[in-house]
Scaffold this active site. Structure first.
Site, PDB file in Angstrom:
ATOM      1  CG  ASN A   1      -1.784   1.185   1.367  1.00  0.00           C
ATOM      2  OD1 ASN A   1      -2.408   1.599   0.377  1.00  0.00           O
ATOM      3  ND2 ASN A   1      -1.876   1.767   2.554  1.00  0.00           N
TER       4      ASN A   1
ATOM      5  CG  HIS B   1      -0.396   6.071   4.990  1.00  0.00           C
ATOM      6  ND1 HIS B   1      -1.775   6.072   5.105  1.00  0.00           N
ATOM      7  CD2 HIS B   1       0.070   6.870   5.974  1.00  0.00           C
ATOM      8  CE1 HIS B   1      -2.112   6.840   6.124  1.00  0.00           C
ATOM      9  NE2 HIS B   1      -1.023   7.334   6.667  1.00  0.00           N
TER      10      HIS B   1
ATOM     11  CD  GLU C   1      -1.109  -2.772  14.865  1.00  0.00           C
ATOM     12  OE1 GLU C   1      -0.869  -1.666  15.361  1.00  0.00           O
ATOM     13  OE2 GLU C   1      -0.446  -3.800  15.087  1.00  0.00           O
TER      14      GLU C   1
ATOM     15  CG  ASP D   1      -2.186   3.101   7.293  1.00  0.00           C
ATOM     16  OD1 ASP D   1      -2.258   2.555   6.188  1.00  0.00           O
ATOM     17  OD2 ASP D   1      -2.971   3.986   7.661  1.00  0.00           O
TER      18      ASP D   1
END
Ligand code: GRF
Length: 192
Positions: free
Chosen positions: A107, A109, A143, A145
């Site tokens: 991902n 962020h 969990e 990020d």
């Protein structure tokens, strides 16, 4: 060559950066499918323009999170995908899906994790008064990020910055580090 699935919900500028890096030869990968959970995600147009297969799977139409994810999983697995890239995908992902793709789902962020997890990361950074902000590409774990960090880029927070100006400065770096992080992983992920 690394086979990717990119999951989006909106604008898709990170998707576009990945497409551009593949097209200009700096990233040796192929996007096998772009999946959006929203019919009106603007990012779908980037995929269509580049001749990439797209699918819309509307989460609203599924009774549970897992049934929605099973549908995504089916499409992704059918394409022999090596790595799933979340790029502005605005759904929480279940432990089932994460477990199935552990080590193969990443991902981006818009903060220097572990600082400012969750939504409105740029606003959180401004409110905290930090002098440096940035972005992080990381593995996705149960969990939010919190998975292992693959790559980060820093930007200064300038006097008079608003959420918009800071977000734009960070986004410019996102577009560099997301393709770079994928390229880095391609060195050691076992290709299917
Ligand atoms: C980016 O800021 C990314 O860091 C966050 O969501 C935003 C997606 O932007 N996860 P885009 O859809 O790639 O333009």
């Amino acid at each position: 060559m690394l086979k990717l699935a990119v999951l989006i919900s909106g604008r898709g500028s990170n998707l576009k950066a990945i497409i551009d890096s593949i097209e200009n030869g700096t990233l040796n990968a192929e996007i096998k499918i772009v999946i959006s959970n929203k019919t009106d995600a603007r990012g779908l147009e980037h995929a269509i323009e580049a001749g990439i297969k797209t699918a819309v799977i509307e989460h609203k139409k599924f009774p549970t999170r897992e049934s929605f994810e099973m549908e995504m999983d089916k499409l992704i697995a059918a394409k022999d995908v090596d790595l799933i890239c979340l790029a502005g995908f605005m759904r929480i992902i279940s432990p089932w899906f994460i477990g199935k793709w552990r080590g193969r789902i990443i991902n981006i962020h818009p903060s220097l994790l572990p600082a400012f997890k969750g939504v409105n990361a740029q606003k959180q950074a401004l409110e905290a008064g930090v002098k440096e902000a940035g972005c992080t590409v990381h593995f996705v774990t149960e969990e939010m990020d919190s998975g292992e960090i693959i790559l980060q880029a820093k930007v200064p927070v300038l006097e008079g910055d608003t959420e918009e100006t800071l977000s734009a400065r960070i986004l410019e770096q996102e577009h560099k580090i997301y393709p770079a992080a994928i390229a880095r992983l391609s060195d050691y992920l076992i290709i299917r």
